[in-house]
Design a protein around this motif. Structure first.
Motif, PDB file in Angstrom:
ATOM      1  N   GLU A 151       0.546  -1.190  -0.057  1.00 37.55           N
ATOM      2  CA  GLU A 151      -0.098  -0.207  -0.006  1.00 37.55           C
ATOM      3  C   GLU A 151       1.019   1.119   0.105  1.00 37.55           C
ATOM      4  O   GLU A 151       0.195   2.337  -0.315  1.00 37.55           O
ATOM      5  CB  GLU A 151      -1.036   0.191   1.217  1.00 37.55           C
ATOM      6  N   LEU A 152       2.090   1.034   0.102  1.00 35.37           N
ATOM      7  CA  LEU A 152       2.997   2.180   0.219  1.00 35.37           C
ATOM      8  C   LEU A 152       4.047   2.303  -1.006  1.00 35.37           C
ATOM      9  O   LEU A 152       4.780   3.296  -1.281  1.00 35.37           O
ATOM     10  CB  LEU A 152       3.829   2.255   1.421  1.00 35.37           C
ATOM     11  N   LEU A 153       4.108   1.066  -1.849  1.00 35.80           N
ATOM     12  CA  LEU A 153       4.961   0.909  -2.811  1.00 35.80           C
ATOM     13  C   LEU A 153       4.947   1.911  -4.023  1.00 35.80           C
ATOM     14  O   LEU A 153       6.185   2.235  -4.443  1.00 35.80           O
ATOM     15  CB  LEU A 153       4.777  -0.621  -3.324  1.00 35.80           C
ATOM     16  N   GLY A 154       3.937   2.224  -4.507  1.00 36.07           N
ATOM     17  CA  GLY A 154       3.787   3.199  -5.361  1.00 36.07           C
ATOM     18  C   GLY A 154       4.350   4.626  -5.043  1.00 36.07           C
ATOM     19  O   GLY A 154       5.004   5.080  -5.895  1.00 36.07           O
ATOM     20  N   ARG A 155       4.020   5.157  -3.883  1.00 34.60           N
ATOM     21  CA  ARG A 155       4.639   6.311  -3.373  1.00 34.60           C
ATOM     22  C   ARG A 155       6.106   6.255  -3.319  1.00 34.60           C
ATOM     23  O   ARG A 155       6.933   7.303  -3.517  1.00 34.60           O
ATOM     24  CB  ARG A 155       3.894   6.521  -2.179  1.00 34.60           C
ATOM     25  N   VAL A 156       6.372   5.275  -2.671  1.00 31.57           N
ATOM     26  CA  VAL A 156       7.822   5.141  -2.543  1.00 31.57           C
ATOM     27  C   VAL A 156       8.704   4.976  -3.862  1.00 31.57           C
ATOM     28  O   VAL A 156       9.974   5.629  -3.703  1.00 31.57           O
ATOM     29  CB  VAL A 156       8.278   3.802  -1.412  1.00 31.57           C
ATOM     30  N   ASN A 157       8.369   4.173  -4.680  1.00 30.60           N
ATOM     31  CA  ASN A 157       9.107   3.955  -5.824  1.00 30.60           C
ATOM     32  C   ASN A 157       8.970   5.406  -6.692  1.00 30.60           C
ATOM     33  O   ASN A 157       9.776   5.932  -7.140  1.00 30.60           O
ATOM     34  CB  ASN A 157       8.166   2.861  -6.662  1.00 30.60           C
ATOM     35  N   ALA A 158       7.637   5.876  -6.485  1.00 32.62           N
ATOM     36  CA  ALA A 158       7.685   7.444  -7.209  1.00 32.62           C
ATOM     37  C   ALA A 158       8.501   8.645  -6.428  1.00 32.62           C
ATOM     38  O   ALA A 158       9.024   9.307  -7.267  1.00 32.62           O
ATOM     39  CB  ALA A 158       6.244   7.903  -7.037  1.00 32.62           C
ATOM     40  N   THR A 159       8.863   8.514  -5.460  1.00 30.17           N
ATOM     41  CA  THR A 159       9.517   9.368  -4.450  1.00 30.17           C
ATOM     42  C   THR A 159      10.938   9.248  -4.927  1.00 30.17           C
ATOM     43  O   THR A 159      11.556  10.244  -5.239  1.00 30.17           O
ATOM     44  CB  THR A 159       9.291   9.439  -2.944  1.00 30.17           C
ATOM     45  N   ALA A 160      11.356   8.062  -4.767  1.00 31.55           N
ATOM     46  CA  ALA A 160      12.827   7.523  -5.140  1.00 31.55           C
ATOM     47  C   ALA A 160      12.951   7.974  -6.643  1.00 31.55           C
ATOM     48  O   ALA A 160      14.189   8.779  -7.020  1.00 31.55           O
ATOM     49  CB  ALA A 160      13.200   6.138  -4.891  1.00 31.55           C
TER      50      ALA A 160
END
Length: 440
Positions: free
Chosen positions: A354-363
């Motif tokens: 549920e956080l993977l999209g945002r973490v990938n996007a942030t990096a």
């Protein structure tokens, strides 16, 4: 009494769904490598782009990550990912198809290249973040190192074959027509992605779906900032992308106008350099096991600077100079999959779905945003200081990425391990318990 050994799982290429994703990526990556060479050659040779226009063209390919990546990450944490991949392929194919059409109609100009590159870059934001977030559910987190390794290897093979093919296509048919091959590759990618199993929107934690977009974006930053390794991986990526972007914004201009090389020689240099990426993808596991993750990543961050320095000092376009430049490109490209496979896999296995999209996007937004900024600055700097000075500045700046990792906790890391399944949901508060810093 004989000891029972656990059977080795079959290759992921026998996994139908992964094979489809792999085929989808392989097709589009091959086409993208052709465009990587053909697009700047179209701008420089046919449309007589200035150094600033060449830098802007490169920047526009990654600028969408800076502008929209974080918002796309939030969206992908709230909806299914496969449908996003399908739409992105359709739009990319249509946008790239305009280049050969505009050329045949004799209406093509640099402004149209800017629009096409920006649209393709925007769709890359959607596709890349979607597939990186879709992959863990497709193969399971325990097989992510193998999956990422195969995808990176596929990309490296495309880098080997694509530029050489691009050089031949550009010489025979012209750069705009060569770009049509990339449009076709996205059509093939579309059919492969459409055959993948449909996924569901990630299961949200209570109250998560009600978070405002800005608060949801802050969560992605928080995961990276609080993690003792992800923070430094992202910092190093930002530094090296900033200076590499400045250098790469004038790379083709430098080869053509300063060293006097032609399309075939440029394609050959890029292809030989891509063999380095292939070698890095093949050896990344062996290197990290032999020397440890930290030392391997520090070396990977130092190699581009060495290669770029060689590029900055050579003169002419003799056979020896072409060989030296190709070897420098080999060294630079070798480091890319070594860093990518290790860091992307670690990010995927330590971040809950549920956080993977945002973490990938942030990096990726941080890294590619830095590349876009560096490309713009490089083009502007080259207009005043010259192409060779810009290459020299970019070469020196890339060493700062290795220095950042050398001074960080990364230098002591020997293995990167996923947290236990029952603690994955707490990775936003990640701690050193998920890090194996020294071998026993």
């Amino acid at each position: 009494m004989m000891r029972r050994t656990e059977a080795k799982p079959p290759s992921l290429l026998r996994h139908r769904n992964f094979a489809l994703l792999w085929a989808s990526q392989s097709a589009s990556l091959f086409g993208s490598q052709i465009t990587y060479v053909a697009m700047p050659l179209t701008a420089v040779l046919l449309l007589h782009a200035t150094p600033f226009e060449a830098g802007a063209l490169l920047a526009l390919g990654t600028l969408p990550f800076l502008l929209f990546g974080l918002f796309v990450g939030v969206m992908l944490d709230r909806r299914a990912r496969r449908s996003v991949m399908i739409v992105a392929d359709i739009v990319r194919a249509a946008a790239l198809a305009w280049i050969p059409v505009g050329y045949v109609l004799d209406v093509l100009n640099v402004g149209q290249l800017f629009v096409v590159v920006f649209v393709v870059g925007l769709m890359a934001v959607f596709f890349d973040l979607a597939y990186q977030s879709y992959l863990p559910g497709l193969v399971g987190r325990d097989r992510l190192p193998e999956a990422n390794g195969k995808l990176e290897l596929s990309g490296s093979m495309a880098q080997v074959a694509g530029p050489g093919a691009a050089g031949l296509l550009v010489s025979a048919l012209g750069a705009p027509v060569a770009i049509a091959v990339d449009a076709v590759s996205y059509v093939l990618s579309f059919f492969a992605a459409a055959a993948l199993p449909a996924d569901e929107a990630p299961k949200q934690q209570p109250g998560a779906s009600a978070l405002p977009v800005r608060a949801a974006i802050r969560e992605g930053f928080a995961v990276i900032w609080r993690h003792p390794l992800l923070r430094w991986f992202t910092t190093a990526a930002v530094i090296i992308n900033l200076f590499s972007g400045a250098l790469m914004s004038v790379f083709f201009l430098y080869l053509i106008r300063v060293l006097g090389m032609g399309p075939t020689q440029v394609g050959l240099i890029v292809a030989i350099g891509s063999v380095g990426a292939l070698a890095g993808a093949l050896l990344v596991g062996r290197l990290t096991r032999r020397f440890g993750v930290g030392p391997t990543l520090i070396l990977a961050m130092a190699l581009p600077g060495l290669g770029y320095l060689v590029l900055a000092v050579v003169r002419g376009h003799s056979v020896a100079v072409i060989a030296i430049v190709a070897a420098a490109s080999f060294v630079v490209q070798f480091s890319v999959p070594v860093f990518n496979v290790t860091v992307i896999t670690f990010r995927q296995v330590t971040t809950p779905d549920e956080l993977l999209g945002r973490v990938n996007a942030t990096a990726r937004t941080c890294a590619l945003g830095a590349f876009s900024l560096g490309s713009l600055l490089g083009g502007a700097f080259a207009s005043g200081a010259g192409l060779r000075t810009t290459v020299l500045l970019g070469a020196g700046g890339t060493f700062l990425a290795a220095l950042a990792l050398l001074l960080s906790p990364v230098r002591a890391v020997r293995r990167l391990e996923a947290p236990p399944a029952d603690t994955a949901s707490t990775s936003a508060e990640a701690s050193g318990t998920t890090i194996q810093e020294r071998t026993s």
